[in-house]
Scaffold this active site. Structure first.
Site, mmCIF file in Angstrom:
data_model
loop_
_atom_site.group_PDB
_atom_site.id
_atom_site.type_symbol
_atom_site.label_atom_id
_atom_site.label_comp_id
_atom_site.label_asym_id
_atom_site.label_seq_id
_atom_site.Cartn_x
_atom_site.Cartn_y
_atom_site.Cartn_z
ATOM 1 N N ALA A 22 65.165 65.576 -57.166
ATOM 2 C CA ALA A 22 64.612 64.653 -56.176
ATOM 3 C C ALA A 22 64.373 65.441 -54.902
ATOM 4 O O ALA A 22 65.119 66.371 -54.588
ATOM 5 C CB ALA A 22 65.582 63.503 -55.928
ATOM 6 N N LEU A 44 70.521 62.899 -60.010
ATOM 7 C CA LEU A 44 69.926 64.045 -60.702
ATOM 8 C C LEU A 44 70.794 65.256 -60.387
ATOM 9 O O LEU A 44 71.614 65.206 -59.472
ATOM 10 C CB LEU A 44 68.497 64.279 -60.202
ATOM 11 C CG LEU A 44 67.481 63.210 -60.613
ATOM 12 C CD1 LEU A 44 66.177 63.399 -59.869
ATOM 13 C CD2 LEU A 44 67.248 63.235 -62.114
ATOM 14 N N SER A 45 70.586 66.346 -61.122
ATOM 15 C CA SER A 45 71.447 67.511 -60.875
ATOM 16 C C SER A 45 71.351 67.960 -59.421
ATOM 17 O O SER A 45 72.333 68.395 -58.833
ATOM 18 C CB SER A 45 71.122 68.658 -61.827
ATOM 19 O OG SER A 45 69.797 69.096 -61.637
ATOM 20 N N GLU A 46 70.149 67.834 -58.805
ATOM 21 C CA GLU A 46 70.013 68.185 -57.387
ATOM 22 C C GLU A 46 69.075 67.222 -56.675
ATOM 23 O O GLU A 46 68.067 66.797 -57.244
ATOM 24 C CB GLU A 46 69.403 69.587 -57.189
ATOM 25 C CG GLU A 46 70.069 70.678 -57.958
ATOM 26 C CD GLU A 46 71.384 71.126 -57.398
ATOM 27 O OE1 GLU A 46 71.678 70.798 -56.234
ATOM 28 O OE2 GLU A 46 72.125 71.805 -58.136
ATOM 29 N N THR A 47 69.421 66.936 -55.433
ATOM 30 C CA THR A 47 68.490 66.286 -54.510
ATOM 31 C C THR A 47 68.304 67.236 -53.335
ATOM 32 O O THR A 47 69.279 67.716 -52.755
ATOM 33 C CB THR A 47 69.030 64.930 -54.030
ATOM 34 O OG1 THR A 47 69.152 64.050 -55.169
ATOM 35 C CG2 THR A 47 68.086 64.291 -53.016
#
Length: 288
Positions: A22, A44-47
């Site tokens: 994101a 999600l794994s990363e924002t």
């Protein structure tokens, strides 16, 4: 409050593959705790959060921005795929006019540039050192069982353990390996491992020819059991495989379930260019 938000699949040109991140565009300062709240919400794994560094900055015209990355659990010092995703939002959605963007991050300044249908990240290159088996034997057994390990390396800068499986194995063996990464937390007693890379030399013949090496990446210490495609792990893999293969230009494939491809080029300044494609799959606004 409204914050523009996007979901971008990185290191792929097909929606619903690669590694999703994101990306939030911050017009104004955001309360510190909201960064984590949003990342946890997105799950999600990363924002990634892109912020303006000066009052007159503009997402279309400026070339330098602040960038932070959060997993659902915590802030992380480096994330390749979310940097690719952030650059994609600026280049493709905000139609940024610069050919090179600079991001000010916890890992220093990172540059992203356009190159035809790829976006190229300029990342630090991390060296690996031989690792004695005894110290991490339980962890390796938990990861690969009785499979033959050909080489074992450790990257102190990133706290990643690189486990190279025997050249005798095919890509399908790595793809089909069932890994219970949650168990890593209890068997890793040294406290020095925060990410585990499984890697395999590419096959120059057969249906998958063209990839120099394959990998999978597990980071339960950061709440990510398996990461689909990992730029930061390739900042470690690049130095290892370059040395092993005697090559500076390589094509890598991370064979997670979603899968993704990375083009690698070791630079003369001791850093590495990692290029990937992107697919933007969601555009919207956070409202709260």
């Amino acid at each position: 409050m409204q914050i523009p938000i996007f979901t971008v699949d990185a290191f792929t040109n097909r929606p619903f593959s690669g590694n999703p991140a994101a990306v939030c565009l911050l017009e104004n300062d955001l309360d510190e705790d909201l960064h984590q709240n949003i990342a946890t919400e997105m799950n999600l794994s990363e924002t990634a959060f892109i912020r303006k560094l000066h009052p007159g900055d503009d997402f279309t015209k400026s070339s330098c921005f602040g960038l932070r990355w959060f997993t659902p659990a915590n802030e992380v010092p480096l994330c390749g795929h979310a940097t690719l995703a952030a650059a994609a939002v600026l280049f493709h959605i905000r139609k940024n006019t610069n050919s090179v963007l600079t991001f000010v991050t916890l890992s220093g300044e990172l540059k992203a540039r356009r190159a035809e249908d790829h976006i190229v990240l300029d990342l630090p290159l991390y060296l690996t050192y031989p690792q004695v088996l005894q110290e991490v034997e339980e962890l390796i057994k938990a990861a690969v069982g009785d499979m033959i390990v050909q080489d074992l390396r450790y990257s102190p800068d990133t706290k990643k353990l690189l486990v190279r499986l025997s050249d005798a194995y095919e890509r399908s063996v790595l793809e089909e390996l069932q890994v219970g990464a949650q168990r890593f937390l209890s068997v890793e007693k040294t406290g020095k491992v925060k990410g585990l890379i499984l890697t395999l030399k590419g096959n120059s013949s057969g249906k998958h020819k063209g990839h120099d090496f394959y990998s999978r990446y597990f980071a339960p210490w950061y709440g990510v059991l398996e990461d689909p495609v990992t730029g930061s792990a390739h900042a470690v893999l690049s130095s290892y495989w370059s040395e092993q293969l005697g090559k500076k230009e390589m094509l890598a494939f991370q064979c997670s379930r979603r899968g993704g491809e990375l083009k690698i080029s070791l630079r003369n300044d001791g850093r590495v260019d990692i290029a990937g494609q992107i697919a933007i799959v969601l555009k919207g606004n956070l409202t709260f």
